[in-house]
Motif scaffolding. Structure first.
Motif, PDB file in Angstrom:
ATOM      1  N   GLY A 190      11.276 -40.891  13.262  1.00 25.45           N
ATOM      2  CA  GLY A 190      10.121 -40.272  14.072  1.00 25.45           C
ATOM      3  C   GLY A 190      10.927 -39.357  14.869  1.00 25.45           C
ATOM      4  O   GLY A 190      10.185 -38.604  15.832  1.00 25.45           O
ATOM      5  N   ARG A 191      12.256 -38.924  14.862  1.00 22.56           N
ATOM      6  CA  ARG A 191      12.869 -38.099  15.789  1.00 22.56           C
ATOM      7  C   ARG A 191      13.448 -36.616  14.794  1.00 22.56           C
ATOM      8  O   ARG A 191      13.164 -35.710  15.233  1.00 22.56           O
ATOM      9  CB  ARG A 191      13.958 -38.634  16.734  1.00 22.56           C
ATOM     10  N   PHE A 192      13.795 -37.109  13.770  1.00 20.18           N
ATOM     11  CA  PHE A 192      14.400 -36.248  12.852  1.00 20.18           C
ATOM     12  C   PHE A 192      13.572 -35.891  11.795  1.00 20.18           C
ATOM     13  O   PHE A 192      12.875 -36.871  11.240  1.00 20.18           O
ATOM     14  CB  PHE A 192      15.790 -36.599  12.434  1.00 20.18           C
ATOM     15  N   THR A 193      13.644 -34.615  11.161  1.00 23.49           N
ATOM     16  CA  THR A 193      12.987 -34.179  10.088  1.00 23.49           C
ATOM     17  C   THR A 193      13.708 -33.439   9.251  1.00 23.49           C
ATOM     18  O   THR A 193      14.238 -32.504   9.618  1.00 23.49           O
ATOM     19  CB  THR A 193      11.787 -33.361  10.338  1.00 23.49           C
ATOM     20  N   ILE A 194      13.761 -33.799   7.777  1.00 20.42           N
ATOM     21  CA  ILE A 194      14.568 -32.970   6.897  1.00 20.42           C
ATOM     22  C   ILE A 194      13.582 -32.331   5.973  1.00 20.42           C
ATOM     23  O   ILE A 194      12.544 -32.921   5.784  1.00 20.42           O
ATOM     24  CB  ILE A 194      15.429 -34.126   6.154  1.00 20.42           C
ATOM     25  N   SER A 195      14.175 -31.054   5.705  1.00 21.19           N
ATOM     26  CA  SER A 195      13.170 -30.291   4.891  1.00 21.19           C
ATOM     27  C   SER A 195      14.043 -29.281   4.013  1.00 21.19           C
ATOM     28  O   SER A 195      15.414 -29.388   4.263  1.00 21.19           O
ATOM     29  CB  SER A 195      12.146 -29.435   5.708  1.00 21.19           C
ATOM     30  N   ARG A 196      13.600 -28.736   2.941  1.00 24.67           N
ATOM     31  CA  ARG A 196      14.287 -27.768   2.379  1.00 24.67           C
ATOM     32  C   ARG A 196      13.449 -26.740   1.790  1.00 24.67           C
ATOM     33  O   ARG A 196      12.425 -26.717   1.418  1.00 24.67           O
ATOM     34  CB  ARG A 196      15.034 -28.555   0.860  1.00 24.67           C
ATOM     35  N   ASP A 197      14.124 -25.524   1.497  1.00 23.48           N
ATOM     36  CA  ASP A 197      13.561 -24.421   0.892  1.00 23.48           C
ATOM     37  C   ASP A 197      14.313 -24.134  -0.296  1.00 23.48           C
ATOM     38  O   ASP A 197      15.448 -23.599  -0.372  1.00 23.48           O
ATOM     39  CB  ASP A 197      13.724 -23.304   1.794  1.00 23.48           C
ATOM     40  N   ASN A 198      13.797 -24.745  -1.630  1.00 23.08           N
ATOM     41  CA  ASN A 198      14.284 -24.443  -2.903  1.00 23.08           C
ATOM     42  C   ASN A 198      14.826 -23.108  -3.119  1.00 23.08           C
ATOM     43  O   ASN A 198      15.714 -22.769  -4.057  1.00 23.08           O
ATOM     44  CB  ASN A 198      13.495 -25.102  -3.943  1.00 23.08           C
ATOM     45  N   ALA A 199      13.848 -21.959  -2.945  1.00 27.49           N
ATOM     46  CA  ALA A 199      14.134 -20.875  -3.263  1.00 27.49           C
ATOM     47  C   ALA A 199      15.262 -20.277  -2.779  1.00 27.49           C
ATOM     48  O   ALA A 199      16.114 -19.271  -3.019  1.00 27.49           O
ATOM     49  CB  ALA A 199      13.078 -20.009  -2.623  1.00 27.49           C
ATOM     50  N   LYS A 200      15.912 -20.746  -1.275  1.00 23.37           N
ATOM     51  CA  LYS A 200      16.856 -20.269  -0.515  1.00 23.37           C
ATOM     52  C   LYS A 200      18.137 -21.274  -0.710  1.00 23.37           C
ATOM     53  O   LYS A 200      18.956 -21.153   0.102  1.00 23.37           O
ATOM     54  CB  LYS A 200      16.383 -19.937   1.117  1.00 23.37           C
ATOM     55  N   ASN A 201      17.872 -22.284  -1.633  1.00 20.76           N
ATOM     56  CA  ASN A 201      18.952 -23.199  -1.637  1.00 20.76           C
ATOM     57  C   ASN A 201      19.187 -23.688  -0.400  1.00 20.76           C
ATOM     58  O   ASN A 201      20.702 -23.812   0.046  1.00 20.76           O
ATOM     59  CB  ASN A 201      20.144 -22.737  -2.254  1.00 20.76           C
ATOM     60  N   THR A 202      18.640 -24.195   0.772  1.00 25.18           N
ATOM     61  CA  THR A 202      18.769 -24.383   1.812  1.00 25.18           C
ATOM     62  C   THR A 202      18.228 -25.785   2.387  1.00 25.18           C
ATOM     63  O   THR A 202      17.020 -26.109   2.117  1.00 25.18           O
ATOM     64  CB  THR A 202      18.339 -23.392   3.081  1.00 25.18           C
ATOM     65  N   VAL A 203      18.904 -26.485   3.159  1.00 21.81           N
ATOM     66  CA  VAL A 203      18.279 -27.595   3.589  1.00 21.81           C
ATOM     67  C   VAL A 203      18.236 -27.787   5.257  1.00 21.81           C
ATOM     68  O   VAL A 203      19.406 -27.151   5.726  1.00 21.81           O
ATOM     69  CB  VAL A 203      18.920 -29.020   3.028  1.00 21.81           C
ATOM     70  N   TYR A 204      17.216 -28.152   5.928  1.00 20.08           N
ATOM     71  CA  TYR A 204      17.196 -28.168   7.316  1.00 20.08           C
ATOM     72  C   TYR A 204      17.158 -29.631   7.832  1.00 20.08           C
ATOM     73  O   TYR A 204      16.733 -30.435   7.108  1.00 20.08           O
ATOM     74  CB  TYR A 204      16.063 -27.409   7.547  1.00 20.08           C
ATOM     75  N   LEU A 205      17.625 -29.832   9.353  1.00 15.68           N
ATOM     76  CA  LEU A 205      17.202 -30.862   9.804  1.00 15.68           C
ATOM     77  C   LEU A 205      17.036 -30.615  11.149  1.00 15.68           C
ATOM     78  O   LEU A 205      17.704 -29.977  12.010  1.00 15.68           O
ATOM     79  CB  LEU A 205      18.655 -31.612   9.962  1.00 15.68           C
ATOM     80  N   GLN A 206      15.782 -30.950  11.575  1.00 12.74           N
ATOM     81  CA  GLN A 206      15.163 -30.836  12.785  1.00 12.74           C
ATOM     82  C   GLN A 206      15.416 -31.882  13.657  1.00 12.74           C
ATOM     83  O   GLN A 206      14.800 -33.303  13.408  1.00 12.74           O
ATOM     84  CB  GLN A 206      13.657 -30.620  12.695  1.00 12.74           C
TER      85      GLN A 206
END
Length: 121
Positions: free
Chosen positions: A65-81
């Motif tokens: 409920g506080r953190f969100t993980i996402s990824r952009d496969n085209a950029k080989n990048t993962v994010y953590l909001q």
């Protein structure tokens, strides 16, 4: 050679937000799951969030409920909001990726160097 480079850490007040990024580079055939781990001072590294190549996510109970993980496969990048940050979120955040290097037949675990997050009151 596969490398993971994190960015986005810093100092933030309680209730604030940060966005971490991790770029995977090198000789890559494929990237399976990617994730973020948290190591608080004096404690073991623990999984915060993970995401599969298909986008399925899972989270530690402490960050749901506080953190969100996402990824952009085209950029080989993962994010953590990270939103609504708490004092206990302080620590080093490490990026992890299960990568099959070019020319290999199975994946290996790779880690970034870590990025520091400090949450102050």
């Amino acid at each position: 050679q596969v490398q993971l480079v994190e960015s986005g850490g810093g100092l933030v007040q309680t209730g604030g937000s940060l966005r971490l990024s991790c770029v995977v580079s090198g000789s890559i055939f494929s990237i399976n799951s990617m994730g973020w781990y948290h190591q608080a001072p004096g404690k073991q590294r623990e999984l915060v969030a993970a995401i599969t190549s298909g986008g399925t996510t899972n989270y530690a109970d402490s960050v749901k409920g506080r953190f969100t993980i996402s990824r952009d496969n085209a950029k080989n990048t993962v994010y953590l909001q990270m939103n609504s940050l708490k004092l206990e979120d302080t620590g080093v955040y490490f990026c992890n990726a299960k990568v099959t290097p070019s020319g290999w037949y199975k994946f290996n675990d790779y880690w970034g160097q870590g990025t520091q997050v400090i949450v102050s009151s």
